[in-house]
Design an enzyme around this catalytic site. Structure first.
Site, mmCIF file in Angstrom:
data_model
loop_
_atom_site.group_PDB
_atom_site.id
_atom_site.type_symbol
_atom_site.label_atom_id
_atom_site.label_comp_id
_atom_site.label_asym_id
_atom_site.label_seq_id
_atom_site.Cartn_x
_atom_site.Cartn_y
_atom_site.Cartn_z
ATOM 1 N N VAL A 212 -7.810 3.369 -4.732
ATOM 2 C CA VAL A 212 -8.904 2.560 -4.178
ATOM 3 C C VAL A 212 -8.454 1.885 -2.887
ATOM 4 C CG1 VAL A 212 -10.413 0.588 -4.591
ATOM 5 C CG2 VAL A 212 -9.966 2.216 -6.427
ATOM 6 N N LYS A 213 -7.232 1.332 -2.880
ATOM 7 C CA LYS A 213 -6.736 0.646 -1.682
ATOM 8 C C LYS A 213 -6.628 1.620 -0.510
ATOM 9 C CE LYS A 213 -5.043 -2.265 1.170
ATOM 10 N NZ LYS A 213 -3.670 -2.769 1.133
ATOM 11 N N ALA A 214 -6.174 2.840 -0.774
ATOM 12 C CA ALA A 214 -6.075 3.826 0.308
ATOM 13 C C ALA A 214 -7.449 4.102 0.907
ATOM 14 C CB ALA A 214 -5.444 5.117 -0.212
ATOM 15 N N THR B 73 0.858 -1.176 0.000
ATOM 16 C CA THR B 73 0.000 0.000 0.000
ATOM 17 C C THR B 73 0.897 1.230 0.000
ATOM 18 O OG1 THR B 73 -1.721 -1.169 1.212
ATOM 19 C CG2 THR B 73 -1.838 1.232 1.204
ATOM 20 N N MET C 207 -3.415 -5.298 -2.070
ATOM 21 C CA MET C 207 -4.070 -6.386 -1.355
ATOM 22 C C MET C 207 -5.019 -5.851 -0.290
ATOM 23 S SD MET C 207 -0.725 -8.847 -0.840
ATOM 24 C CE MET C 207 0.178 -7.601 0.092
#
Length: 296
Positions: free
Chosen positions: A175-177, A101, A126
């Protein structure tokens, strides 16, 4: 070296279990590098691979390199320009799959640096934890060139139950953040709910059951609720990483001209944990700040 010879840079809890999964699936593992060299030595011995002393050694031995490092600074280090020990020393014809990340612009920069040297890169962020890495059931959000994603997809399918293409480099990282920002805020809110319930003399097992059957239900309640009650904070996702990831999301918000007070309050809580020397505990340890007798 063939394209399906796979190396890892970063073999902590997540990277090591991803490597174990690929070994079980019949993939050829070549070399492991970690800034904590004993971790690479131990895993290399376990999985019959090379313990590399530099990232460059991993890239030289591998057609695909999976990176799982801790933060932006670590990523820039392993892809350092004009450094014969970095992954860029052997980028030509290699595919780099980057799973940490990170700030979105890091992924954009890495794609540019690798492409200039004849290689390809893909972010595969992930949204899962250690158990899923070991079982091959990760949720993977991918960003980069579509053709690179298609090339990597069979391998990613051995690691993830869901493998989703989001868009160009940096988009999956955004999006992961946001996933982690919302997860961290949910975790902090749950800690406050259970902490207040405890202060009011309520039975917390009962309270968790009621939460699960009402609008207070959440995935975090399933994974962290009992741990908060029992003070069981073995690390699956650290408080330090929670702070890092919420900070990435808040930087994105600042650039977009938004003020996010809930996310900001959550970041403050996780930074307090880090300052108290509890950053390597699981994110559920935020409850240590909200239960009356614990915070005292």
């Amino acid at each position: 070296m063939t394209p399906l010879h796979i190396g890892f840079v970063g073999v902590g809890r997540m990277g090591a279990n991803m490597a174990r999964r690929l070994k079980e699936q019949g993939y050829a593992l070549t070399a492991f590098y970690d800034s904590h060299h004993p971790a690479a030595l131990s895993l290399a011995s376990e999985l019959q691979a090379q313990a590399a002393h530099t990232p460059a050694e991993v890239a030289k031995a591998s057609g695909i390199v999976i990176t799982v490092v801790s933060d932006d600074a670590a990523m820039r280090s392993i892809f350092a320009e004009n450094d014969g020990t970095s992954l860029l020393a052997h980028a030509q014809d290699r595919l780099f799959i980057n799973c940490a990340t990170l700030s979105p612009e890091i992924h954009v920069d890495i794609e540019r640096l690798v492409a200039a040297r004849g290689g390809a890169s893909l972010e595969a962020c992930m949204a899962s934890s250690i158990a899923q890495a070991r079982q091959g059931t990760l949720y993977l959000m991918c960003g980069g060139k579509p053709e690179v994603f298609e090339k990597a997809k069979p391998l990613l399918g051995a690691l993830g139950k869901t493998v989703r293409y989001i868009g160009p480099a940096g988009e999956a990282a955004k999006v992961k953040a946001l996933v982690n920002m919302v997860m961290n805020s949910n975790t902090a809110a749950l800690a406050e709910g259970l902490g207040l319930g405890d202060a009011l003399g309520l039975d917390l097992t009962m309270l968790r059951e009621v939460f699960s059957q009402t609008g207070a239900a959440s995935r975090v309640l399933e994974t962290d609720g009992e741990d908060m009650q029992q003070r069981a904070h073995d690390c699956y996702f650290s408080a330090a990483h929670a702070a890092k990831d919420s900070a990435i999301a808040l930087d994105l918000a600042a650039h977009a001209g938004l003020h996010l007070p809930v996310a900001q309050a959550t970041l403050t809580q996780y930074r307090r944990l880090v300052e108290l020397g509890k950053g390597e505990l699981d994110k559920s340890a935020v409850a240590e700040l909200t239960f009356k007798e614990r915070s005292a």
